[in-house]
Design a protein around this motif. Structure first.
Motif, PDB file in Angstrom:
ATOM      1  N   ALA A 506       5.832   3.319   4.041  1.00  0.00           N
ATOM      2  CA  ALA A 506       6.753   2.201   4.237  1.00  0.00           C
ATOM      3  C   ALA A 506       8.204   2.618   4.445  1.00  0.00           C
ATOM      4  CB  ALA A 506       6.669   1.240   3.051  1.00  0.00           C
ATOM      5  N   SER A 507       8.581   3.828   4.043  1.00  0.00           N
ATOM      6  CA  SER A 507       9.958   4.277   4.244  1.00  0.00           C
ATOM      7  C   SER A 507      10.074   5.322   5.345  1.00  0.00           C
ATOM      8  CB  SER A 507      10.524   4.846   2.937  1.00  0.00           C
ATOM      9  OG  SER A 507      10.741   3.817   1.997  1.00  0.00           O
ATOM     10  N   LEU A 508       9.014   5.521   6.102  1.00  0.00           N
ATOM     11  CA  LEU A 508       9.050   6.483   7.209  1.00  0.00           C
ATOM     12  C   LEU A 508       9.166   5.750   8.539  1.00  0.00           C
ATOM     13  CD1 LEU A 508       7.760   8.352   4.970  1.00  0.00           C
ATOM     14  CD2 LEU A 508       6.607   9.511   6.863  1.00  0.00           C
ATOM     15  N   PRO A 509      10.209   5.990   9.318  1.00  0.00           N
ATOM     16  CA  PRO A 509      10.268   5.423  10.661  1.00  0.00           C
ATOM     17  C   PRO A 509       9.282   6.128  11.580  1.00  0.00           C
ATOM     18  CG  PRO A 509      12.104   6.898  10.326  1.00  0.00           C
ATOM     19  CD  PRO A 509      11.395   6.799   9.010  1.00  0.00           C
ATOM     20  N   LYS A 510       8.978   5.475  12.675  1.00  0.00           N
ATOM     21  CA  LYS A 510       7.983   6.021  13.594  1.00  0.00           C
ATOM     22  C   LYS A 510       8.374   7.412  14.094  1.00  0.00           C
ATOM     23  CE  LYS A 510       5.168   3.415  15.095  1.00  0.00           C
ATOM     24  NZ  LYS A 510       3.877   2.925  14.548  1.00  0.00           N
ATOM     25  N   THR A 511       9.654   7.599  14.388  1.00  0.00           N
ATOM     26  CA  THR A 511      10.085   8.902  14.922  1.00  0.00           C
ATOM     27  C   THR A 511       9.871  10.018  13.909  1.00  0.00           C
ATOM     28  OG1 THR A 511      12.343   8.224  14.312  1.00  0.00           O
ATOM     29  CG2 THR A 511      11.726   8.051  16.631  1.00  0.00           C
ATOM     30  N   PHE A 630      17.214  -9.527  11.814  1.00  0.00           N
ATOM     31  CA  PHE A 630      17.980 -10.473  11.000  1.00  0.00           C
ATOM     32  C   PHE A 630      17.382 -11.876  10.989  1.00  0.00           C
ATOM     33  CE2 PHE A 630      21.297  -7.263  11.847  1.00  0.00           C
ATOM     34  CZ  PHE A 630      21.743  -7.054  10.553  1.00  0.00           C
ATOM     35  N   GLY A 631      16.646 -12.248  12.040  1.00  0.00           N
ATOM     36  CA  GLY A 631      16.246 -13.634  12.155  1.00  0.00           C
ATOM     37  C   GLY A 631      14.777 -13.937  11.984  1.00  0.00           C
ATOM     38  N   GLN A 632      13.881 -12.933  12.058  1.00  0.00           N
ATOM     39  CA  GLN A 632      12.460 -13.247  12.097  1.00  0.00           C
ATOM     40  C   GLN A 632      11.614 -12.560  11.034  1.00  0.00           C
ATOM     41  OE1 GLN A 632      11.029 -12.334  16.031  1.00  0.00           O
ATOM     42  NE2 GLN A 632      12.477 -13.692  17.056  1.00  0.00           N
ATOM     43  N   SER A 633      12.054 -11.455  10.493  1.00  0.00           N
ATOM     44  CA  SER A 633      11.118 -10.571   9.788  1.00  0.00           C
ATOM     45  C   SER A 633      11.341 -10.433   8.290  1.00  0.00           C
ATOM     46  CB  SER A 633      11.180  -9.168  10.419  1.00  0.00           C
ATOM     47  OG  SER A 633      10.988  -9.246  11.812  1.00  0.00           O
ATOM     48  N   GLN A 634      12.390 -11.037   7.759  1.00  0.00           N
ATOM     49  CA  GLN A 634      12.694 -10.778   6.360  1.00  0.00           C
ATOM     50  C   GLN A 634      11.624 -11.308   5.422  1.00  0.00           C
ATOM     51  OE1 GLN A 634      14.965  -8.801   5.031  1.00  0.00           O
ATOM     52  NE2 GLN A 634      14.111  -9.238   3.014  1.00  0.00           N
ATOM     53  N   PHE A 635      10.975 -12.413   5.772  1.00  0.00           N
ATOM     54  CA  PHE A 635       9.955 -12.955   4.862  1.00  0.00           C
ATOM     55  C   PHE A 635       8.827 -11.955   4.646  1.00  0.00           C
ATOM     56  CE2 PHE A 635       7.984 -13.933   8.875  1.00  0.00           C
ATOM     57  CZ  PHE A 635       6.623 -13.993   8.641  1.00  0.00           C
ATOM     58  N   LYS A 636       8.561 -11.125   5.637  1.00  0.00           N
ATOM     59  CA  LYS A 636       7.537 -10.095   5.470  1.00  0.00           C
ATOM     60  C   LYS A 636       8.036  -8.992   4.535  1.00  0.00           C
ATOM     61  CE  LYS A 636       5.548 -10.897  10.053  1.00  0.00           C
ATOM     62  NZ  LYS A 636       5.167 -10.320  11.364  1.00  0.00           N
ATOM     63  N   ARG A 637       9.294  -8.626   4.709  1.00  0.00           N
ATOM     64  CA  ARG A 637       9.854  -7.554   3.864  1.00  0.00           C
ATOM     65  C   ARG A 637      10.034  -8.008   2.417  1.00  0.00           C
ATOM     66  NH1 ARG A 637      12.993  -6.819   8.820  1.00  0.00           N
ATOM     67  NH2 ARG A 637      14.702  -8.025   7.937  1.00  0.00           N
ATOM     68  N   SER A 638      10.189  -9.306   2.211  1.00  0.00           N
ATOM     69  CA  SER A 638      10.380  -9.819   0.846  1.00  0.00           C
ATOM     70  C   SER A 638       9.111  -9.744   0.014  1.00  0.00           C
ATOM     71  CB  SER A 638      10.878 -11.270   0.899  1.00  0.00           C
ATOM     72  OG  SER A 638      12.180 -11.330   1.464  1.00  0.00           O
ATOM     73  N   ALA A 639       7.990  -9.422   0.657  1.00  0.00           N
ATOM     74  CA  ALA A 639       6.719  -9.405  -0.070  1.00  0.00           C
ATOM     75  C   ALA A 639       5.924  -8.149   0.258  1.00  0.00           C
ATOM     76  CB  ALA A 639       5.907 -10.646   0.299  1.00  0.00           C
ATOM     77  N   VAL A 640       6.611  -7.009   0.305  1.00  0.00           N
ATOM     78  CA  VAL A 640       5.901  -5.773   0.637  1.00  0.00           C
ATOM     79  C   VAL A 640       5.357  -5.113  -0.623  1.00  0.00           C
ATOM     80  CG1 VAL A 640       7.218  -5.324   2.729  1.00  0.00           C
ATOM     81  CG2 VAL A 640       8.046  -4.427   0.536  1.00  0.00           C
ATOM     82  N   PRO A 641       4.262  -4.352  -0.483  1.00  0.00           N
ATOM     83  CA  PRO A 641       3.732  -3.618  -1.630  1.00  0.00           C
ATOM     84  C   PRO A 641       4.661  -2.483  -2.058  1.00  0.00           C
ATOM     85  CG  PRO A 641       2.246  -3.501   0.277  1.00  0.00           C
ATOM     86  CD  PRO A 641       3.491  -4.157   0.726  1.00  0.00           C
ATOM     87  N   ASN A 642       4.354  -1.888  -3.179  1.00  0.00           N
ATOM     88  CA  ASN A 642       5.111  -0.729  -3.659  1.00  0.00           C
ATOM     89  C   ASN A 642       4.990   0.429  -2.675  1.00  0.00           C
ATOM     90  OD1 ASN A 642       4.317  -1.148  -7.191  1.00  0.00           O
ATOM     91  ND2 ASN A 642       5.665  -2.302  -5.878  1.00  0.00           N
ATOM     92  N   ALA A 643       6.056   1.213  -2.598  1.00  0.00           N
ATOM     93  CA  ALA A 643       6.074   2.393  -1.723  1.00  0.00           C
ATOM     94  C   ALA A 643       7.263   3.251  -2.119  1.00  0.00           C
ATOM     95  CB  ALA A 643       6.195   1.976  -0.255  1.00  0.00           C
ATOM     96  N   PRO A 644       7.150   4.568  -2.002  1.00  0.00           N
ATOM     97  CA  PRO A 644       8.275   5.428  -2.388  1.00  0.00           C
ATOM     98  C   PRO A 644       9.368   5.451  -1.319  1.00  0.00           C
ATOM     99  CG  PRO A 644       6.470   6.769  -1.556  1.00  0.00           C
ATOM    100  CD  PRO A 644       5.976   5.353  -1.572  1.00  0.00           C
ATOM    101  N   LYS A 645      10.602   5.397  -1.759  1.00  0.00           N
ATOM    102  CA  LYS A 645      11.712   5.595  -0.825  1.00  0.00           C
ATOM    103  C   LYS A 645      11.725   7.061  -0.415  1.00  0.00           C
ATOM    104  CE  LYS A 645      16.743   5.323  -0.385  1.00  0.00           C
ATOM    105  NZ  LYS A 645      18.025   4.895  -0.972  1.00  0.00           N
ATOM    106  N   ILE A 646      11.965   7.302   0.879  1.00  0.00           N
ATOM    107  CA  ILE A 646      11.880   8.652   1.407  1.00  0.00           C
ATOM    108  C   ILE A 646      13.244   9.261   1.661  1.00  0.00           C
ATOM    109  CG2 ILE A 646      11.041  10.072   3.322  1.00  0.00           C
ATOM    110  CD1 ILE A 646       8.797   9.099   1.565  1.00  0.00           C
ATOM    111  N   SER A 647      14.117   8.554   2.376  1.00  0.00           N
ATOM    112  CA  SER A 647      15.365   9.181   2.821  1.00  0.00           C
ATOM    113  C   SER A 647      16.566   8.308   2.507  1.00  0.00           C
ATOM    114  CB  SER A 647      15.314   9.455   4.331  1.00  0.00           C
ATOM    115  OG  SER A 647      15.563   8.270   5.069  1.00  0.00           O
TER     116      SER A 647
END
Length: 680
Positions: A506-511, A630-647
């Motif tokens: 969850a904290s890794l970008p695609k690149t 900013f306008g469409q996706s925050q509701f998904k991020r507000s309910a994400v499972p646990n995951a370690p911060k990477i960077s």
């Protein structure tokens, strides 16, 4: 004055020049002329802050000549000459000079602009050990008898309680200290930074010994980090006396721990280092970090503020500094290796800890043959190795749907077999067809309506199956979705790829995931057959594979819909990590990804020079990023499972780096984009 879009000063940058002239020992008139010439050259390049070494008007190594009236008179005359010349040099000049005040001679930094001597700042701490005998000639700052000094007929502020703010950029505030001041437990610049200075300048006469350059770098780097500032360091060079010492003319510039540049050392010619400082970034970071503000509580921060002006040049002025195309992926191979090593172990140890805490022994993971599930699966395999459990405790399931390609399914099976996991396949098409029929979806009547329902039925069924399989087998569902997808909302909410028991990606970008897989191959963590499969997966088009190919055979492309991940990850980093405006994000993207930057990246990153994007293209994809983020996706991020911060680039967990309302609007950012970024 309104500055064009491609002028760095419009976007919160300040260009500074660090100068190491060839010293004419004890000849202030010659040194004044050399300083003027270098200042003109720096200003012609757009620099509005020009810094010279300690005692640059006469030489640091002249010892008792510092007490000669003739020498001190000549220094004042040289400063008068520079002040007069500064009338047509549009920059703040900071020079080193010995000055008389009361009963002492002080080692000073003198700030000059527009024909005026603005201030003089004396050295606080005088070295008087080993090769240094500065107290023999120089008085420490605390012995000054007044807070003013007369220099060449001008009476100006004098003292260590001075900072210089730019009237035309509130984020550009200069503090000055001298050489030894930096080597003390609490440098004067620490208080200057707490008082608001973002650009800390050090005029140094430091002689060189083996290893000392690295010591200077370490100190300047550390001071820039702890004070959230830019730290500019100039050391005396060629022309100083070599009676008992030697000199290297070190020039170094750091910005909050990032090396902006270094000049050539031991040069027999004058050296100039020109750097661009992002003072807006420094000010933004200080606003975020409450401990920086708290550090000033109880401190005497009553500094005198002596204003100056930047008055930047009016035409185009592109950045000289390199802007990383892949901000989540270090360009230097050794740094990339270290980051991948740490990322890998954060993921593995995070998953190990979660398994231990739950008491579970099995993992369940959906394996698509794409990048994200591949990274999650190889992390899971390493986790089992570390726990001393068999890899067969990982239940890997490929769940082909209406658009699953033979290539990805083949890769999924090859990877699962190569890793020795419990590999399974469940065809979701029959159940998906029934569900679409129950929904009265046109697809069930033979119509090719590939809408969001058609896609999400498949994504939901896959995740639903994985959770029920985890219930049945006593396992934990490992999430595979990445940071880039969370930023853009490119995931199916709830019972979809949005959800899991624990998400290692969850904290890794695609690149970064792409480079993680390359790193795993290079590190030889798995055997050659697995490595070959990983190589094949890296070459696969990124696709959700939820919609069948069209009549032309073209498959569904994620990046054609939401934008190139290399560019959207860039936008994400600048927005999430630094909070920059759309205009600045676009300017930085153009600096990194524009045609002019294409040839500037022989950096060893695969794909770094593959593409270039013009400003209209950047604006198009940035608009999509802003709307979705900013306008469409925050509701998904507000309910994400646990995951370690990477960077330090941030995570999007509501329990971590990013907290925002689910019903927020993107209008302000979209309006700013149109206002700040031209269409051509």
């Amino acid at each position: 004055m309104s500055l064009p879009f491609d002028n760095l000063y419009r976007h919160g940058f300040v260009r500074a020049a660090l100068c190491a002239p060839v010293m004419a020992l004890a000849h202030p008139a010659a040194n004044a002329r050399a300083s003027i010439d270098m200042a003109r050259g720096a200003a012609a390049q757009g620099a509005r802050l020009v810094l010279f070494p300690e005692m640059g008007l006469c030489g640091y190594s002249i010892e008792d000549l510092l007490l000669q009236t003739t020498l001190l008179d000549a220094v004042e005359a040289g400063l008068a000459t520079i002040a007069e010349a500064s009338r047509d040099i549009p920059a703040l000049l900071i020079l080193g000079a010995p000055l008389r005040q009361g009963p002492g001679v002080f080692n000073c930094a003198v700030a000059i602009q527009g024909g005026h001597i603005l201030a003089a700042i004396p050295k606080t701490y005088l070295p008087n050990y080993r090769e240094f005998y500065e107290k023999r000639q120089i008085a420490p700052a605390m012995t000054a008898t007044a807070d003013e000094i007369t220099i060449a007929g001008q009476t100006v502020p004098f003292g260590t309680d001075i900072i210089l703010p730019a009237e035309d950029n509130p984020d550009a505030v200069v503090h000055i200290e001298i050489c030894e001041d930096l080597w003390t437990p609490i440098p004067p610049s620490s208080r200057g930074a707490l008082a608001g200075a973002t650009i800390l300048c050090n005029l140094s006469g430091s002689p060189v010994t083996v290893g000392k350059a690295e010591d200077r770098r370490a100190l300047a780097d550390a001071q820039s980090r702890s004070t959230i500032s830019a730290y500019l360091y100039t050391a005396a060079g060629m022309g100083e006396s070599t009676t008992d010492l030697a000199w290297d003319g070190q020039l170094s510039a750091f910005e909050y721990g990032e090396l902006l540049g270094e000049g050539a050392r031991f040069s027999d010619e004058a050296e100039m280092l020109v750097v661009d400082i992002d003072v807006e970034k420094l000010a933004q970071e200080r606003r975020r970090i409450g401990s920086f503000r708290d550090a000033g509580l109880g401190e005497d921060l009553a500094f005198r503020r002596i204003p100056f002006r930047l008055d930047p040049p009016g035409g185009p002025l592109p950045l000289k500094r390199e802007i990383a195309r892949f901000p989540y992926v270090p360009a230097r191979p050794e740094k990339l290796d270290q980051d991948c090593y740490e990322t890998w172990n954060i993921q593995v140890t995070g998953l190990m800890t979660r398994l231990r805490s739950t008491g579970l022994k099995k993992l369940v993971i959906g394996v698509s043959g794409g990048l994200d599930s591949t990274q999650a699966l190889i992390v899971a395999a390493r986790t089992m190795d570390r726990l001393g459990l068999p890899r067969s405790n990982i239940i890997g399931v490929t769940l082909p749907g209406f658009a699953t390609s033979d290539g990805t399914k083949t890769s999924a099976w090859a990877l699962m077999r190569g890793l020795g996991v419990d590999a399974r396949e469940v065809d979701i098409k029959p159940l998906a067809t029934q569900l679409l029929k129950d929904l009265n979806h046109p697809y069930s009547e033979g119509h090719n309506q590939y809408d969001v329902t058609f896609e999400n039925v498949q994504a939901g069924l896959r995740t639903d199956y994985l959770f029920r399989l985890a219930n049945h087998s006593g396992g934990l569902v490992v999430g595979t979705g990445d940071l880039s997808e969370l930023a853009l909302g490119w995931c199916t909410y709830g019972v979809g790829d949005h959800m899991s028991h624990y998400n290692v990606n969850a904290s890794l970008p695609k690149t970064l995931i792409q480079h993680m897989i390359r790193w795993v191959i290079g590190a030889g963590i798995y055997d050659a057959d697995v490595g070959a499969t990983l190589e094949a997966i890296l070459g696969t088009e990124i696709s959700p594979e939820l919609v069948p190919p069209g009549a032309d055979g073209v498959i569904q492309s994620t990046q054609a819909i939401i934008g190139p991940y290399e560019l959207q990850d860039f936008h994400l980093f600048q927005t999430l990590r630094w909070g920059f405006s759309p205009g600045k994000v676009a300017f930085l993207a153009q600096s990194a990804w524009g045609d002019a930057a294409r040839g500037a990246w022989p950096r060893g990153i695969e794909g770094a020079d593959r593409h270039a994007y013009d400003l209209p293209t950047i604006k198009h994809w940035l608009r999509i990023f802003l709307r979705r983020f900013f306008g469409q996706s925050q509701f998904k991020r507000s309910a994400v499972p646990n995951a370690p911060k990477i960077s330090s680039g941030g995570s999007l967990s509501p329990r971590g780096d990013w907290r925002a309302p689910s019903d927020g609007l993107a209008d302000a950012w979209l309006e700013a984009l149109e206002r700040e970024v031209p269409d051509v």
